[in-house]
Write a protein that holds these residues in place. Structure first.
Motif, PDB file in Angstrom:
ATOM      1  N   ARG A 135       0.829  -1.209   0.000  1.00  0.00           N
ATOM      2  CA  ARG A 135       0.000   0.000   0.000  1.00  0.00           C
ATOM      3  C   ARG A 135       0.864   1.260   0.000  1.00  0.00           C
ATOM      4  O   ARG A 135       0.561   2.242  -0.703  1.00  0.00           O
ATOM      5  N   GLU A 138       2.302   1.808  -3.508  1.00  0.00           N
ATOM      6  CA  GLU A 138       1.295   2.359  -4.416  1.00  0.00           C
ATOM      7  C   GLU A 138       1.018   3.824  -4.110  1.00  0.00           C
ATOM      8  O   GLU A 138       0.864   4.645  -5.028  1.00  0.00           O
ATOM      9  N   GLN A 139       0.962   4.162  -2.828  1.00  0.00           N
ATOM     10  CA  GLN A 139       0.723   5.554  -2.461  1.00  0.00           C
ATOM     11  C   GLN A 139       1.871   6.445  -2.920  1.00  0.00           C
ATOM     12  O   GLN A 139       1.655   7.556  -3.424  1.00  0.00           O
ATOM     13  N   LYS A 142       1.637   6.987  -6.641  1.00  0.00           N
ATOM     14  CA  LYS A 142       0.586   7.952  -6.976  1.00  0.00           C
ATOM     15  C   LYS A 142       1.038   9.383  -6.683  1.00  0.00           C
ATOM     16  O   LYS A 142       0.748  10.312  -7.440  1.00  0.00           O
ATOM     17  N   GLU A 143       1.745   9.563  -5.557  1.00  0.00           N
ATOM     18  CA  GLU A 143       2.235  10.894  -5.230  1.00  0.00           C
ATOM     19  C   GLU A 143       3.229  11.397  -6.270  1.00  0.00           C
ATOM     20  O   GLU A 143       3.187  12.563  -6.672  1.00  0.00           O
TER      21      GLU A 143
END
Length: 363
Positions: A135, A138-139, A142-143
């Motif tokens: 997680r 993935e975060q 995305k950032e």
């Protein structure tokens, strides 16, 4: 899940329903209806154990109405009766011995159940850690995508006079892995590079490295014909943090020559640090703008000389001839470079997460 056969004499289904062991199916159903109405939770709201009693009666009736499981239960009850009779015929010394053996057996069962529970909890925690690492990756991706999109929008948005906004020239925030590279090689190709210290010494010609922060793992790989590996060959994967971004960039720029030597290098973050793209756009790193910068006169650097901040152009590196000193250009944003040195603790944490993610993917 079907209810388990009770082993405790206090949980004898026949005794719970108040029937004999030879009771028929109709007698079992009648006894269940009679007793379940008496202990039903809706009729005994003040009894905290009403639900437990009702559940025990239901479990007992289901068990006794199953012919095959009732057959096993009857056999078990007969064994318990025979065991009690044998125990009664023993003398006091033998009774004490049998009791002690049964207590030890019970303790062993409890210890085994506790160990199994601990193993299950540990596996659950490992799964939670792997999911948390996935997680976080993935975060982070995305950032990075959002930051890149914002920069592209800022560069493409003109002011009324046709000039780009001043904020678009701001440097990107420093990344946690900007100065860290990932190195992968077969131990048979480089047998001398079996420790973090020797690997750091081998790569120190590109720039200063703190060997204490180098993270290395060795793992036996199965045969891969595309890479020419053999069964059981040890593959070394290491994260090598340099003190300067220019040194890490020099190693990645030499990827082709290092690959010919059996060593794969890449950025630890999976892509080039954003600050390199910003410097390249400003003409501080390669390109035509960098060619216009006049380098200071220097002497030929001896072997082992380290690299400075950002050379104007990186050539292919080999073991025999390190590149000449870089061109120095005034006006470079050294504040951003200074910030890169303030993240040692954060880098250690991220390296551990990367290694855990690799282990999870490899498993």
């Amino acid at each position: 899940m079907p209810p388990k056969t009770p082993e405790d004499p206090e949980q004898n289904p026949y005794e719970l329903l108040g029937i004999l062991q030879e009771a028929t199916e109709a007698e079992i159903r009648t006894a269940y209806r009679t007793r379940s109405l008496k202990v039903h939770p809706d009729r005994n709201r003040n009894d905290p154990n009403a639900a437990q009693k009702f559940h025990a009666l239901t479990t007992a009736s289901i068990l006794l109405l199953d012919p095959l499981r009732r057959l096993a239960l009857d056999a078990q009850l007969r064994l318990q009766v025979a065991k009690k009779q044998r125990f009664a015929s023993y003398d006091s010394k033998r009774k004490a011995m049998v009791s002690e053996l049964e207590e030890r057996e019970q303790e062993f069962k409890k210890a085994r159940m506790a160990k199994e529970k601990e193993r299950t909890a540990r596996e659950s925690e490992n799964s939670r850690i792997r999911e948390e690492g996935r997680r976080m990756r993935e975060q982070r991706e995305k950032e990075l995508e959002l930051q890149e999109l914002e920069r592209q929008c800022a560069r493409s948005k003109p002011e009324s006079n046709g000039t780009v906004e001043e904020d678009s020239f701001a440097p990107p925030p420093p990344g946690d892995l900007d100065t860290t590279i990932r190195v992968k090689y077969a131990l048979s190709s480089h047998p001398a590079l079996s420790t973090a210290f020797t690997l750091a010494a081998h790569l120190r010609r590109y720039g200063e490295i703190d060997e204490v922060t180098v993270v290395m793992s060795q793992k036996a790989k199965k045969s891969k014909k595309s890479k020419g590996l053999v069964d059981g060959e040890m593959i070394v994967t290491a994260l090598v943090p340099f003190n300067q971004l220019g040194a890490a960039f020099a190693v990645v720029s030499s990827a082709e020559s290092l690959k010919d030597q059996g060593m794969d290098v890449a950025w630890a973050g999976g892509s080039e640090p954003l600050i390199l793209g910003w410097l390249r756009e400003r003409g501080e790193l390669g390109g035509s703008a960098a060619k216009r910068a006049e380098p200071l006169p220097t002497k030929t650097a001896p072997e082992g000389t380290t690299f400075s901040s950002f050379p104007s152009n990186f050539l292919a590196f080999d073991d025999a001839a390190p590149p000449p000193p870089p061109a120095v250009k005034t006006g470079m944003d050294y504040e951003s470079l200074t910030l890169l040195r303030m993240r040692e603790a954060e880098r250690t944490r991220l390296e551990k997460e990367i290694l855990e993610a690799e282990a999870a993917e490899g498993g």
